[in-house]
Structures are given as structure tokens and as C-alpha cells.
Design an enzyme around this catalytic site. Structure first.
Site, short mmCIF file in Angstrom:
data_model
loop_
_atom_site.label_atom_id
_atom_site.label_comp_id
_atom_site.label_asym_id
_atom_site.label_seq_id
_atom_site.Cartn_x
_atom_site.Cartn_y
_atom_site.Cartn_z
N LYS A 65 72.11 -8.09 -59.32
CA LYS A 65 72.65 -7.21 -58.11
C LYS A 65 71.91 -5.90 -57.94
CE LYS A 65 77.19 -4.60 -57.44
NZ LYS A 65 78.46 -4.46 -57.93
N SER B 270 82.45 -5.31 -55.23
CA SER B 270 80.99 -5.00 -54.47
C SER B 270 80.15 -5.97 -55.01
CB SER B 270 80.53 -3.42 -55.01
OG SER B 270 80.34 -3.64 -56.27
N SER C 144 84.61 -5.08 -59.50
CA SER C 144 83.53 -5.76 -58.60
C SER C 144 82.91 -6.89 -58.90
CB SER C 144 82.68 -4.54 -58.46
OG SER C 144 83.13 -3.43 -57.72
#
Length: 487
Positions: A79, A154, A178
Site C-alpha cells: 500500500k 482505504s 481499511s
């Protein structure tokens, strides 16, 4: 079967057996990215040349028996809020569009030490603020199950990449769900560890008391292997906890006989999609049939979790994001008059709407006259939520429920109503407020063919219990297919 249809564990075995090289695995992943990512937009950065060079170095170590671990040579995505030395780390924000860290996060270093090959950095909601991966400066990620829908957020880029077969596994971060919520939307398995289990060193902070890095993969086995790889005590992180054991794969047992599983009645009220409720209850029945003791109970305080979370997270974000001022690194406005004007213009132009909304909310709740009324009250509520879970775990080994109230909404639906987007986190944020581990895995699809996620929560440091329950259920249901494949 294509290489990228395999799990990380299966791919690792092939590489160790000499049936496949780390370079060939990396090339297979890069080929999938070229094939699919123009439509899905899972990745912000892919450096093919560096990835292949890393894979070649790893392959040499595998052949010399220097690397013998189960994930050596396996491609992995990271990420884009996890620092990687010399590789763009943008948090999917304009304000960090050109930032290349001079060091790597501890979690990234541990992937490298295990011989995993990072192939790229995945798209995300800007600074992890969002639930849809639509607030990214680099454009939204699309759900590989239906590209008209969001992948969740996210960590939407990581989850969508795994679901699409662009990589076998990935790292995400979980501040309020997330990892677990996009795992639910994308039909993959994601695990949020107990707070402090994985070092936050090198994770660009959103809410420091809530953030935790965790694994995203095709199945429970891969999640356990990846968590075992990245979990450690790190002196560089003051919130890192030295645990007695980092052995998580020993929990991969098909056995829940006598396991006490609680289902909060509060999770099955208004707002929960009937198809989601039916799939989650079906999973509970499957565990009951395997010998688990399943019963409903009142968790309480669920209604207070969202306001407490957004007050605390926004307050911490307003403090953490103060460092992005256009002076030291990142974006700086081209035209300005004086230092203060440069600050204002750089931050106004560099941050997106959702980030600015949360910074302003956080600044407000920390301001004189409102600190006691909002921030301190939210901290007291957080403590009460922790106590409610303590009482629940005196009776139950695992708490079972949905990961999200609905399946993935259409692109654009959530951003038009931020409050509705915030309410979508109702089932996940309590685990972050209480520091608990949680895992999400697929338990079916709705009438539109979109995945439904099952969430299992455990007490602090009880990852093994949720891994064992998840592994048992996965054995009953069977492995969930990649997006586009038949169930």
C-alpha cells in the site's frame, strides 16, 4: 492453472521445488498488471525493471539455499502509505506526488528479508481517509468483480489487485476497517492484527493510536503466513509490543468444536442489507454444524463507535498532517507571497477535499472550548467500548458479524454523501478503538454477484482463535474464486 491463480503458499512451494523461478513469478504478475490495470487502476507505481532485478537477486539466494522460507520469491504489493526506500510513496496525494523515502518501513524490510519481491505500490484513499478508494489523487480504483462499483477503502488498491490476480498477496493498513471492509467488497481475505503486533515504523500516520499494518491475500493460510513474516517487536516504534510468540500458522486447524462464538444483536438491526445478513448467519450456522457453540448477545455502545472514532481519528490526523507544509518535501505552490501564504496555498492545493474536511474537523475538536466537549468525551467512550469487549470476551472466544452493511456501492454514490460513507464503517471501527484483531473472509455473493464478507473479531493477542475459526469456515465453504471466475 496460471501462476497468478495460485495462492502465495502454492506459488512459494513451486519456486522452492524449482518448477518456477522468482523471475518468472514476477513476470507473471507484471503481465497481469499490464493486462488489467489500465481499467482497474490498482497500482500507483510499478517499476518493472527494479522488480525483475529484485526477483533475480532473490532467485540466486533461493538456489544457494540462503532463502528457504515459504514465501521466498513470491510477488507482493505494498500500500502506498508504507515507506519504501527510493520508491515513490505518495499516500495517493498530490502533496506527496514526488516523495521518495530514504528508508523503508519495518514491515517492508521484513518482506524483503523473507525473499518476497515487491512489484509495486497500490492505490488508496488519500492519506487512508475514505472507504471507497475514490479520494485518490491518481483516480479511483475499480472493483474487479464489477468495474462500475468501488473496491472499498482505504486499502482498495491492494484488495482489488489480489482479487484480480495482479498479485497473490499485499500489505494494507487498517485505521477503521481499511483492510477488512475492502476485503469484504473484493472477495479476498484480510487481517487486522492486534495493535502493536506489526511495527508502524515507516507507515505514514493517519491516526497513530488506531493505525495497524496487516496482510491481504487469497485465503486464510496466506494471511497467516504473511502476518508471521511482518509481525515483530521493533524498538523504533514506541507502540510496538513484544509478544511471547509470532507463530500464527499453527492455528491453521480445521477444528472449532467447543469454540464459543458470539453474535452481537446490535449488528443485525436497521441498515444491514438482508442478503448480507443471510450470508453471515449462514456462515455462523456452518460453524455451529462443525461443533462451535453459537449464540447471540447484546454488545452495547455500537451507536457511539462512529462518532468516537471520527473525533479521535480526525484529531490525530490534524496533528499528523501538519508536517506536510511545502517546506521539507512534497508539493509546494508555485506562486505565493511570504512563508504563511506558502503554507496555506501548498496545503490548500496539495490536499484533497476529504483530507481537508477531516483536518478541519480534527482542528475543531482540539480547539480551546471544544477539547473537553468532544475529544475527551470521545476518549472516554473509547474506554467504555474497550470495556464492553472485555465483558464479551469473558464469555466468547470469537465475535462474528458482517464486515460491512452492504456489498460494494456504485462509483460516486458514497462521495455524494460523506456521512453515509462514514456510517458504512459501523462494524469495523470498534476493533480499532479497542485495539482488537479482526479478520474478514468471503462468505458468499449477493444477487448482483458482488462478494459478501464475514468478520471475526478476537480479544487482544488472540489472532490464533480468529485464524482457526476462519480456516475452519473456509474449509466448509471452499476457496473463493478470483474475480471473473465461476464459484
Amino acid at each position: 492453472m496460471e501462476w497468478m491463480e495460485m495462492t502465495a503458499a502454492e506459488l512459494g512451494k513451486k519456486i522452492q521445488a524449482g518448477e518456477l523461478t522468482a523471475v518468472e513469478a514476477a513476470k507473471a504478475a507484471l503481465a497481469k498488471i499490464k493486462e488489467k490495470d489500465a481499467e482497474l487502476n490498482c497500482f500507483v507505481t510499478v517499476d518493472e525493471e527494479d522488480a525483475l532485478a529484485r526477483a533475480a537477486r532473490v532467485q540466486e539466494k533461493i538456489e544457494s539455499k540462503e532463502l528457504t522460507g515459504p514465501l521466498a520469491g513470491v510477488p507482493v504489493a505494498v500500500k502506498d502509505n508504507i515507506c519504501t526506500e527510493g520508491v515513490l510513496t505518495t499516500c495517493s496525494s498530490k502533496i506527496l506526488y514526488n516523495f521518495k523515502p530514504t528508508y523503508s518501513a519495518e514491515a517492508a524490510l521484513r518482506l524483503e528479508a523473507a525473499g518476497m519481491v515487491m512489484i509495486g505500490k497500490t492505490n488508496m484513499d488519500e492519506f487512508a481517509m475514505g472507504s471507497t478508494t475514490e479520494t485518490s489523487f491518481f483516480g479511483p480504483t475499480r472493483n474487479p468483480w464489477n468495474t462500475e462499483h468501488v473496491p472499498g477503502g482505504s486499502s482498495g488498491g491492494s484488495c482489488a489487485a489480489v482479487a484480480a490476480g495482479e498479485c497473490t498477496c499485499a500489505l494494507g493498513s487498517d485505521t477503521g476497517g481499511s483492510i477488512r471492509q475492502p476485503s469484504s467488497f473484493c472477495g479476498v481475505t484480510g487481517l487486522k492484527p492486534t495493535y502493536g503486533t506489526v511495527s508502524r515504523y515507516g507507515l505514514i500516520a493517519y491516526g497513530s493510536s488506531l493505525d495497524q499494518i496487516g496482510p491481504i491475500a487469497r485465503d486464510v493460510t496466506d494471511c497467516a503466513l504473511l502476518l508471521e513474516t511482518i509481525a515483530s517487536h521493533d524498538k523504533k516504534d514506541s507502540t510496538s509490543i513484544a509478544r511471547d510468540s509470532y507463530d500464527f500458522t499453527s492455528a491453521l486447524k480445521d477444528d472449532v468444536k467447543g469454540m464459543r462464538i458470539g453474535i452481537p444483536r446490535d449488528y443485525f438491526g436497521d441498515g444491514l442489507d438482508p442478503e448480507v445478513a443471510a450470508a453471515v448467519r449462514g456462515a455462523a450456522e456452518a460453524l455451529k454444524d462443525r461443533g462451535a457453540v453459537v449464540e447471540e448477545f447484546d454488545l452495547s455502545l455500537v451507536d457511539y463507535a462512529i462518532p468516537a472514532y471520527y473525533v479521535i481519528a480526525s484529531a490525530e490526523a490534524s496533528s499528523n498532517l501538519a508536517r506536510f507544509d511545502g517546506v521539507k518535501y512534497g508539493y509546494r505552490a508555485e506562486e505565493y507571497e511570504g512563508l504563511h501564504n506558502m503554507y496555506k496555498k501548498s496545503r490548500s492545493e496539495g490536499f484533497g477535499e476529504e483530507v481537508k474536511r477531516r483536518i478541519m474537523l480534527g482542528s475543531f475538536v482540539l480547539s480551546s472550548g471544544y477539547y473537553d466537549a468532544y475529544y475527551l468525551k470521545a476518549l472516554r467512550t473509547k474506554a467504555l467500548i474497550r470495556q464492553a469487549f472485555d465483558r464479551a470476551f469473558e464469555k466468547y472466544d470469537v465475535i462474528l458479524g458482517p464486515a460491512a452493511p452492504t456489498t460494494a456501492p456504485r462509483l460516486g454514490e458514497s462521495l455524494s454523501d460523506p456521512l453515509k460513507m462514514y456510517l458504512g464503517d459501523i462494524y469495523t471501527i470498534s476493533a480499532n478503538l479497542a485495539g482488537l484483531p479482526g479478520i474478514c473472509l468471503p462468505c458468499g455473493t449477493d444477487s448482483r454477484g458482488l462478494p459478501i464478507g464475514l468478520q471475526l473479531l478476537g480479544d487482544c493477542f488472540q489472532e490464533k482463535k480468529i485464524i482457526q475459526a476462519a480456516y475452519t469456515y473456509e474449509g466448509v465453504r471452499g476457496r473463493f474464486p478470483l474475480a471473473g471466475q465461476r464459484q
